[in-house]
Design a protein around this motif. Structure first.
Motif, PDB file in Angstrom:
ATOM      1  N   GLN A 100      10.469  -5.407  -6.184  1.00 41.52           N
ATOM      2  CA  GLN A 100      10.272  -3.994  -5.891  1.00 41.52           C
ATOM      3  C   GLN A 100       9.311  -3.411  -6.905  1.00 41.52           C
ATOM      4  O   GLN A 100       9.585  -3.411  -8.092  1.00 41.52           O
ATOM      5  CB  GLN A 100      11.601  -3.243  -5.941  1.00 41.52           C
ATOM      6  N   THR A 101       8.192  -2.910  -6.447  1.00 46.79           N
ATOM      7  CA  THR A 101       7.187  -2.379  -7.350  1.00 46.79           C
ATOM      8  C   THR A 101       7.191  -0.874  -7.418  1.00 46.79           C
ATOM      9  O   THR A 101       6.674  -0.304  -8.353  1.00 46.79           O
ATOM     10  CB  THR A 101       5.781  -2.837  -6.921  1.00 46.79           C
ATOM     11  N   GLY A 102       7.737  -0.208  -6.442  1.00 44.46           N
ATOM     12  CA  GLY A 102       7.770   1.248  -6.445  1.00 44.46           C
ATOM     13  C   GLY A 102       6.467   1.851  -5.959  1.00 44.46           C
ATOM     14  O   GLY A 102       6.288   3.050  -5.999  1.00 44.46           O
ATOM     15  N   THR A 103       5.525   1.037  -5.514  1.00 40.67           N
ATOM     16  CA  THR A 103       4.265   1.556  -4.995  1.00 40.67           C
ATOM     17  C   THR A 103       3.935   0.835  -3.700  1.00 40.67           C
ATOM     18  O   THR A 103       4.457  -0.224  -3.401  1.00 40.67           O
ATOM     19  CB  THR A 103       3.110   1.323  -5.985  1.00 40.67           C
ATOM     20  N   ASP A 104       3.055   1.417  -2.962  1.00 42.64           N
ATOM     21  CA  ASP A 104       2.555   0.781  -1.746  1.00 42.64           C
ATOM     22  C   ASP A 104       1.122   0.343  -2.009  1.00 42.64           C
ATOM     23  O   ASP A 104       0.204   0.716  -1.286  1.00 42.64           O
ATOM     24  CB  ASP A 104       2.622   1.760  -0.564  1.00 42.64           C
ATOM     25  N   ALA A 105       0.929  -0.444  -3.053  1.00 38.57           N
ATOM     26  CA  ALA A 105      -0.406  -0.877  -3.444  1.00 38.57           C
ATOM     27  C   ALA A 105      -0.981  -1.827  -2.403  1.00 38.57           C
ATOM     28  O   ALA A 105      -0.279  -2.692  -1.900  1.00 38.57           O
ATOM     29  CB  ALA A 105      -0.358  -1.565  -4.801  1.00 38.57           C
ATOM     30  N   PRO A 106      -2.266  -1.664  -2.091  1.00 36.09           N
ATOM     31  CA  PRO A 106      -2.919  -2.577  -1.154  1.00 36.09           C
ATOM     32  C   PRO A 106      -2.978  -3.988  -1.762  1.00 36.09           C
ATOM     33  O   PRO A 106      -2.920  -4.140  -2.980  1.00 36.09           O
ATOM     34  CB  PRO A 106      -4.328  -2.001  -0.984  1.00 36.09           C
ATOM     35  N   PRO A 107      -3.096  -5.007  -0.936  1.00 38.33           N
ATOM     36  CA  PRO A 107      -3.194  -6.378  -1.454  1.00 38.33           C
ATOM     37  C   PRO A 107      -4.349  -6.501  -2.440  1.00 38.33           C
ATOM     38  O   PRO A 107      -5.412  -5.918  -2.241  1.00 38.33           O
ATOM     39  CB  PRO A 107      -3.449  -7.218  -0.200  1.00 38.33           C
ATOM     40  N   GLY A 108      -4.117  -7.223  -3.523  1.00 36.56           N
ATOM     41  CA  GLY A 108      -5.151  -7.429  -4.533  1.00 36.56           C
ATOM     42  C   GLY A 108      -5.190  -6.362  -5.603  1.00 36.56           C
ATOM     43  O   GLY A 108      -5.942  -6.472  -6.566  1.00 36.56           O
ATOM     44  N   ILE A 109      -4.394  -5.300  -5.475  1.00 34.92           N
ATOM     45  CA  ILE A 109      -4.350  -4.220  -6.467  1.00 34.92           C
ATOM     46  C   ILE A 109      -3.067  -4.392  -7.283  1.00 34.92           C
ATOM     47  O   ILE A 109      -1.993  -4.578  -6.725  1.00 34.92           O
ATOM     48  CB  ILE A 109      -4.372  -2.824  -5.806  1.00 34.92           C
ATOM     49  N   ASP A 110      -3.191  -4.303  -8.606  1.00 35.12           N
ATOM     50  CA  ASP A 110      -2.029  -4.453  -9.481  1.00 35.12           C
ATOM     51  C   ASP A 110      -1.078  -3.283  -9.270  1.00 35.12           C
ATOM     52  O   ASP A 110      -1.440  -2.134  -9.497  1.00 35.12           O
ATOM     53  CB  ASP A 110      -2.485  -4.511 -10.936  1.00 35.12           C
ATOM     54  N   PRO A 111       0.158  -3.548  -8.814  1.00 32.75           N
ATOM     55  CA  PRO A 111       1.102  -2.467  -8.550  1.00 32.75           C
ATOM     56  C   PRO A 111       1.879  -2.017  -9.790  1.00 32.75           C
ATOM     57  O   PRO A 111       2.699  -1.117  -9.712  1.00 32.75           O
ATOM     58  CB  PRO A 111       2.064  -3.100  -7.533  1.00 32.75           C
ATOM     59  N   THR A 112       1.608  -2.622 -10.929  1.00 32.30           N
ATOM     60  CA  THR A 112       2.352  -2.299 -12.144  1.00 32.30           C
ATOM     61  C   THR A 112       2.030  -0.882 -12.601  1.00 32.30           C
ATOM     62  O   THR A 112       0.867  -0.515 -12.736  1.00 32.30           O
ATOM     63  CB  THR A 112       1.997  -3.289 -13.275  1.00 32.30           C
ATOM     64  N   LYS A 113       3.068  -0.114 -12.840  1.00 32.84           N
ATOM     65  CA  LYS A 113       2.867   1.250 -13.309  1.00 32.84           C
ATOM     66  C   LYS A 113       2.489   1.228 -14.793  1.00 32.84           C
ATOM     67  O   LYS A 113       2.970   0.404 -15.551  1.00 32.84           O
ATOM     68  CB  LYS A 113       4.133   2.068 -13.116  1.00 32.84           C
ATOM     69  N   ASP A 114       1.620   2.139 -15.190  1.00 28.70           N
ATOM     70  CA  ASP A 114       1.289   2.256 -16.597  1.00 28.70           C
ATOM     71  C   ASP A 114       1.907   3.531 -17.167  1.00 28.70           C
ATOM     72  O   ASP A 114       2.655   4.228 -16.478  1.00 28.70           O
ATOM     73  CB  ASP A 114      -0.222   2.199 -16.826  1.00 28.70           C
ATOM     74  N   LEU A 115       1.615   3.837 -18.395  1.00 23.78           N
ATOM     75  CA  LEU A 115       2.238   4.965 -19.086  1.00 23.78           C
ATOM     76  C   LEU A 115       2.042   6.285 -18.339  1.00 23.78           C
ATOM     77  O   LEU A 115       2.921   7.135 -18.330  1.00 23.78           O
ATOM     78  CB  LEU A 115       1.702   5.068 -20.512  1.00 23.78           C
ATOM     79  N   SER A 116       0.897   6.443 -17.664  1.00 20.74           N
ATOM     80  CA  SER A 116       0.640   7.704 -16.959  1.00 20.74           C
ATOM     81  C   SER A 116       1.633   7.950 -15.824  1.00 20.74           C
ATOM     82  O   SER A 116       1.804   9.077 -15.392  1.00 20.74           O
ATOM     83  CB  SER A 116      -0.790   7.727 -16.417  1.00 20.74           C
ATOM     84  N   HIS A 117       2.301   6.912 -15.347  1.00 22.95           N
ATOM     85  CA  HIS A 117       3.306   7.083 -14.307  1.00 22.95           C
ATOM     86  C   HIS A 117       4.618   7.631 -14.869  1.00 22.95           C
ATOM     87  O   HIS A 117       5.471   8.083 -14.117  1.00 22.95           O
ATOM     88  CB  HIS A 117       3.600   5.759 -13.596  1.00 22.95           C
ATOM     89  N   TYR A 118       4.805   7.550 -16.166  1.00 25.11           N
ATOM     90  CA  TYR A 118       6.075   7.916 -16.776  1.00 25.11           C
ATOM     91  C   TYR A 118       5.999   9.170 -17.650  1.00 25.11           C
ATOM     92  O   TYR A 118       7.014   9.696 -18.040  1.00 25.11           O
ATOM     93  CB  TYR A 118       6.608   6.755 -17.624  1.00 25.11           C
ATOM     94  N   VAL A 119       4.794   9.625 -17.974  1.00 22.11           N
ATOM     95  CA  VAL A 119       4.646  10.820 -18.796  1.00 22.11           C
ATOM     96  C   VAL A 119       4.126  11.931 -17.896  1.00 22.11           C
ATOM     97  O   VAL A 119       3.096  11.776 -17.246  1.00 22.11           O
ATOM     98  CB  VAL A 119       3.662  10.572 -19.967  1.00 22.11           C
ATOM     99  N   PRO A 120       4.848  13.031 -17.828  1.00 20.21           N
ATOM    100  CA  PRO A 120       4.410  14.133 -16.960  1.00 20.21           C
ATOM    101  C   PRO A 120       3.019  14.642 -17.334  1.00 20.21           C
ATOM    102  O   PRO A 120       2.613  14.579 -18.495  1.00 20.21           O
ATOM    103  CB  PRO A 120       5.466  15.214 -17.206  1.00 20.21           C
TER     104      PRO A 120
END
Length: 179
Positions: free
Chosen positions: A44-64
């Motif tokens: 479960q990545t939590g994103t609907d990333a297109p194939p070939g795109i890294d779905p890993t969230k970075d810090l900007s996803h967690y800091v408002p």
């Protein structure tokens, strides 16, 4: 039910830029509620990333939006959460300054029991290597009695090997705009 196909979603409210310490504290409280890799099921990545795109969230996803935590705040928060990998593997800047000791020329042959200690500043500048005692080494006086070793293992001028050039290193000043 196949849980690998179920996306993880989290409602993250976007905050306006913090104006007070209380507002900044609420930013960190909000971040504490965001799901992490440990709380998600494998696949479960939590994103609907297109194939070939890294779905890993970075810090900007967690800091408002608008929050600008300092690096010491980020590292402290990671340590509070028990994270000691990635950025969490480091101590906050300024908490472990470089050691000052005797400069060791690169071409100087080190006697048994001595080591070159390499270090750098918080902004990445290399510092000249200093002379230190090896972890299990013990010096003895002429009567074969153990000599008290410095707790930090940094060799002082009095304990330097005979003929060693005595010169203390200088720690470089912080860079004006570290990259």
């Amino acid at each position: 039910m196949d849980t690998a196909a179920v996306p993880v979603t989290a409602a993250v409210a976007l905050a306006s830029p913090p104006q007070t310490a209380a507002a900044e504290t609420s930013v960190w409280q909000l971040q504490a509620q965001v799901p992490t890799a440990k709380s998600a099921t494998v696949g479960q990545t939590g994103t609907d990333a297109p194939p070939g795109i890294d779905p890993t969230k970075d810090l900007s996803h967690y800091v408002p939006r608008g929050a600008k935590p300092t690096m010491p705040q980020v590292i402290e928060r990671l340590h509070e959460a028990g994270v000691y990998t990635g950025l969490g593997a480091f101590n906050p800047p300024g908490t472990r300054p470089p050691k000052v000791g005797l400069a060791v020329p690169e071409d100087y042959p080190l006697p048994t029991g001595y080591v070159r200690h390499y270090q750098s500043t918080d902004d990445g500048q290399r510092v000249e290597p200093i002379l230190m005692f090896a972890p299990d080494f013990q010096l003895y006086d002429a009567q074969k009695r153990p000599i008290d070793m410095p707790k930090n293992r940094v060799v002082t001028a009095e304990l330097a090997p005979p003929g060693f050039p005595i010169r203390l290193i200088a720690i470089p000043a912080p860079l004006a705009n570290p990259q």
